[in-house]
Design a protein around this motif. Structure first.
Motif, PDB file in Angstrom:
ATOM      1  N   ARG A 117       0.850  -1.188   0.000  1.00 28.04           N
ATOM      2  CA  ARG A 117       0.000   0.000   0.000  1.00 28.04           C
ATOM      3  C   ARG A 117       0.885   1.237   0.000  1.00 28.04           C
ATOM      4  N   PHE A 118       0.320   2.367  -0.396  1.00 27.29           N
ATOM      5  CA  PHE A 118       1.125   3.568  -0.573  1.00 27.29           C
ATOM      6  C   PHE A 118       0.312   4.814  -0.226  1.00 27.29           C
ATOM      7  N   MET A 119       1.030   5.901  -0.062  1.00 37.05           N
ATOM      8  CA  MET A 119       0.417   7.198   0.184  1.00 37.05           C
ATOM      9  C   MET A 119       1.333   8.268  -0.392  1.00 37.05           C
ATOM     10  N   SER A 120       0.760   9.244  -1.068  1.00 42.49           N
ATOM     11  CA  SER A 120       1.574  10.331  -1.601  1.00 42.49           C
ATOM     12  C   SER A 120       2.029  11.221  -0.447  1.00 42.49           C
ATOM     13  N   ALA A 121       3.082  11.995  -0.689  1.00 37.11           N
ATOM     14  CA  ALA A 121       3.534  12.962   0.308  1.00 37.11           C
ATOM     15  C   ALA A 121       2.397  13.929   0.574  1.00 37.11           C
ATOM     16  N   LEU A 122       2.153  14.221   1.838  1.00 35.80           N
ATOM     17  CA  LEU A 122       0.985  15.011   2.207  1.00 35.80           C
ATOM     18  C   LEU A 122       1.275  16.500   2.050  1.00 35.80           C
ATOM     19  N   HIS A 123       0.916  17.061   0.901  1.00 38.10           N
ATOM     20  CA  HIS A 123       1.040  18.489   0.657  1.00 38.10           C
ATOM     21  C   HIS A 123      -0.364  19.082   0.629  1.00 38.10           C
ATOM     22  N   PRO A 124      -0.731  19.915   1.610  1.00 36.42           N
ATOM     23  CA  PRO A 124      -2.112  20.426   1.687  1.00 36.42           C
ATOM     24  C   PRO A 124      -2.571  21.175   0.445  1.00 36.42           C
ATOM     25  N   ASP A 125      -1.651  21.748  -0.327  1.00 29.98           N
ATOM     26  CA  ASP A 125      -2.042  22.536  -1.496  1.00 29.98           C
ATOM     27  C   ASP A 125      -2.068  21.722  -2.791  1.00 29.98           C
ATOM     28  N   GLU A 126      -1.875  20.404  -2.713  1.00 33.58           N
ATOM     29  CA  GLU A 126      -1.852  19.568  -3.899  1.00 33.58           C
ATOM     30  C   GLU A 126      -2.824  18.405  -3.732  1.00 33.58           C
ATOM     31  N   ASP A 127      -3.099  17.691  -4.833  1.00 31.84           N
ATOM     32  CA  ASP A 127      -3.943  16.515  -4.718  1.00 31.84           C
ATOM     33  C   ASP A 127      -3.115  15.363  -4.155  1.00 31.84           C
ATOM     34  N   ASN A 128      -3.729  14.584  -3.286  1.00 39.05           N
ATOM     35  CA  ASN A 128      -3.043  13.490  -2.601  1.00 39.05           C
ATOM     36  C   ASN A 128      -3.863  12.212  -2.719  1.00 39.05           C
ATOM     37  N   HIS A 129      -3.159  11.086  -2.834  1.00 39.74           N
ATOM     38  CA  HIS A 129      -3.810   9.805  -3.054  1.00 39.74           C
ATOM     39  C   HIS A 129      -3.250   8.749  -2.103  1.00 39.74           C
ATOM     40  N   ILE A 130      -4.103   7.806  -1.747  1.00 42.42           N
ATOM     41  CA  ILE A 130      -3.672   6.586  -1.087  1.00 42.42           C
ATOM     42  C   ILE A 130      -4.085   5.424  -1.985  1.00 42.42           C
ATOM     43  N   GLY A 131      -3.529   4.256  -1.742  1.00 41.52           N
ATOM     44  CA  GLY A 131      -3.918   3.125  -2.565  1.00 41.52           C
ATOM     45  C   GLY A 131      -3.109   1.892  -2.256  1.00 41.52           C
ATOM     46  N   GLU A 132      -3.315   0.875  -3.071  1.00 45.04           N
ATOM     47  CA  GLU A 132      -2.588  -0.383  -2.925  1.00 45.04           C
ATOM     48  C   GLU A 132      -2.244  -0.912  -4.304  1.00 45.04           C
ATOM     49  N   ALA A 133      -1.231  -1.746  -4.338  1.00 45.72           N
ATOM     50  CA  ALA A 133      -0.763  -2.273  -5.623  1.00 45.72           C
ATOM     51  C   ALA A 133      -0.146  -3.644  -5.418  1.00 45.72           C
ATOM     52  N   ILE A 134      -0.175  -4.446  -6.469  1.00 43.06           N
ATOM     53  CA  ILE A 134       0.573  -5.698  -6.530  1.00 43.06           C
ATOM     54  C   ILE A 134       1.598  -5.533  -7.648  1.00 43.06           C
ATOM     55  N   VAL A 135       2.858  -5.755  -7.305  1.00 44.17           N
ATOM     56  CA  VAL A 135       3.961  -5.539  -8.233  1.00 44.17           C
ATOM     57  C   VAL A 135       4.694  -6.855  -8.445  1.00 44.17           C
ATOM     58  N   ARG A 136       5.027  -7.137  -9.681  1.00 41.39           N
ATOM     59  CA  ARG A 136       5.792  -8.338 -10.013  1.00 41.39           C
ATOM     60  C   ARG A 136       7.269  -8.077  -9.700  1.00 41.39           C
ATOM     61  N   ASP A 137       7.910  -8.992  -8.997  1.00 43.75           N
ATOM     62  CA  ASP A 137       9.289  -8.788  -8.568  1.00 43.75           C
ATOM     63  C   ASP A 137      10.277  -8.699  -9.724  1.00 43.75           C
ATOM     64  N   ASP A 138      10.045  -9.439 -10.785  1.00 43.75           N
ATOM     65  CA  ASP A 138      11.018  -9.452 -11.882  1.00 43.75           C
ATOM     66  C   ASP A 138      10.770  -8.283 -12.843  1.00 43.75           C
ATOM     67  N   GLY A 139      11.139  -7.090 -12.386  1.00 47.98           N
ATOM     68  CA  GLY A 139      10.998  -5.912 -13.240  1.00 47.98           C
ATOM     69  C   GLY A 139       9.993  -4.895 -12.766  1.00 47.98           C
ATOM     70  N   GLY A 140       9.216  -5.214 -11.750  1.00 45.83           N
ATOM     71  CA  GLY A 140       8.315  -4.229 -11.168  1.00 45.83           C
ATOM     72  C   GLY A 140       7.072  -3.940 -11.982  1.00 45.83           C
ATOM     73  N   GLU A 141       6.640  -4.882 -12.830  1.00 47.52           N
ATOM     74  CA  GLU A 141       5.434  -4.662 -13.625  1.00 47.52           C
ATOM     75  C   GLU A 141       4.214  -4.562 -12.720  1.00 47.52           C
ATOM     76  N   LEU A 142       3.379  -3.561 -12.974  1.00 38.25           N
ATOM     77  CA  LEU A 142       2.198  -3.319 -12.150  1.00 38.25           C
ATOM     78  C   LEU A 142       1.096  -4.289 -12.544  1.00 38.25           C
ATOM     79  N   GLU A 143       0.681  -5.169 -11.601  1.00 38.70           N
ATOM     80  CA  GLU A 143      -0.321  -6.184 -11.876  1.00 38.70           C
ATOM     81  C   GLU A 143      -1.703  -5.799 -11.361  1.00 38.70           C
ATOM     82  N   TYR A 144      -1.743  -5.120 -10.248  1.00 39.04           N
ATOM     83  CA  TYR A 144      -3.025  -4.712  -9.651  1.00 39.04           C
ATOM     84  C   TYR A 144      -2.831  -3.353  -8.996  1.00 39.04           C
TER      85      TYR A 144
END
Length: 387
Positions: free
Chosen positions: A296-323
């Motif tokens: 899971r991840f979170m963007s740096a919290l800057h009050p004057d910018e848009d910020n996101h949280i979320g989750e991801a599944i990453v493939r170890d061999d190269g970091g391909e984004l799967e989910y």
């Protein structure tokens, strides 16, 4: 709970951007997988349709006495193979006691956000992984018994900690857009923009998984700002790419022009989603599933910018984004998290925190009260503050 690693943004490794489709204020940008593999699949397990609409999860944030309660329509069941062989997306029965389910007082109780279900299978709660991480940010409260904090704050921390979201079905135009838009052959996800603000990024391992879950997008939850934008804006401007006739003399020229148009689309979309795709995010690894990592991840919290949280599944061999699934935080949610981070960075010392924020101690107290954290402070500390 700690986001203990800062690294690059989500990126689109292994994915391609297709031309967007717009309906009203909603713009959906299809994500196509360059090379479809069969060794990771995602299925669902419904909760809300045949039982209680609320689900509780016990034992969070390294505290067995902490519980998380929310509307959760379904869980995801992840199945994988470590040797590249094909697997199938499958669900499971809700009544199975082996899945750690039981009914208590009308609320279905799960044990853990992420739970292994035998070899090569994992059950997790989409988006709630990231929201629980956000809610538990500095959840323990003051770690020094400063005189300004209430007895409850010192003994219970931020309990209870609440945040709100809007079901996708109530975001104006989203349900119609999801129902009407074309699904591409290799499509595995979408970038969802509302009034050209990134509302969410959704990505699945396999095109069949996306087709099965495409309409489930309206059962995800979205931030308050996204809901408001959908009401305030009737449509979005068209982004058109032109193929100049004078530059095309043969099929090779036409192919080159189409490639340039595709690159223009990708650059346009990437600029709108730059905060999540390109800028560094803070990460926490939750589970290693064979050659895949659930994080899971979170963007740096800057009050004057848009910020996101979320989750991801990453493939170890190269970091391909799967989910991937993301949630755009509202300005109020960012302010609350930002204040908590600043307090934690300065050992919850009000004077030092106020100095770091370049405000007076009184102004900091007003900000804490207005952000909903007045219960952390003793009554006499809040008594004489301006309205």
């Amino acid at each position: 709970m700690k986001f203990d690693e800062t690294s690059a943004g989500l990126g689109l490794r292994g994915l391609q951007i297709a031309p967007a489709q717009a309906f009203g204020a909603v713009r959906l940008v299809p994500l196509l997988r360059e090379h479809v593999r069969e060794d990771l699949r995602l299925g669902t397990r419904p909760y809300g349709d045949d039982g209680p609409d609320a689900v509780g999860v016990r034992g969070l944030a390294d505290r067995p006495d902490v519980a998380y309660f929310s509307y959760i329509p379904h869980a995801y069941v992840l199945r994988w193979s470590s040797d590249g062989t094909a697997v199938a997306a499958q669900g499971a029965s809700l009544s199975s006691k082996k899945q750690g389910l039981r009914d208590v007082g009308g609320v279905r109780v799960l044990h853990r956000m992420v739970r292994a279900e035998g070899p090569g299978a994992l059950r997790f709660l989409p988006l709630h992984l990231s929201f629980e991480g956000f809610l538990s940010l500095h959840f323990g409260g003051p770690d020094v018994a400063w005189s300004e904090y209430s007895r409850e704050a010192l003994s219970r921390g931020l309990s209870p900690r609440r945040e709100s979201a809007v079901l996708g079905a109530y975001v104006k135009g989203l349900e119609d857009a999801v129902r009407m838009f074309e699904i591409h052959e290799r499509q595995v996800g979408a970038l969802v923009f509302v009034a050209d603000a990134l509302a969410a990024m959704v990505c699945f391992p396999h095109p069949d998984d996306y087709r099965a879950l495409h309409r489930a997008l309206v059962r995800d939850f979205f931030g308050e700002l996204v809901y408001q934008y959908a009401i305030l804006y009737d449509d979005v401007p068209a982004h058109r790419v032109a193929v100049r006739e004078a530059e095309v003399a043969d099929l090779a020229d036409l192919r080159a022009a189409v490639r340039r148009a595709g690159a223009d689309w990708a650059a346009f979309t990437g600029d709108m989603a730059a905060r999540v795709l390109r800028e560094p995010l803070r990460w926490q690894t939750l589970h290693q599933a064979g050659p895949f990592r659930l994080r899971r991840f979170m963007s740096a919290l800057h009050p004057d910018e848009d910020n996101h949280i979320g989750e991801a599944i990453v493939r170890d061999d190269g970091g391909e984004l799967e989910y991937c699934k993301t949630f755009r935080l509202s300005a109020a949610q960012v302010r609350r998290a930002y204040l908590l981070e600043k307090l934690a960075q300065h050992d919850w010392d009000l004077a030092r925190t106020a100095e770091a924020l370049a405000v007076t101690r009184e102004a900091l107290l007003v900000r804490l009260r207005n952000a909903g954290f007045g219960y952390l402070l003793k009554g006499h500390v809040l008594k004489n503050l301006p309205p």
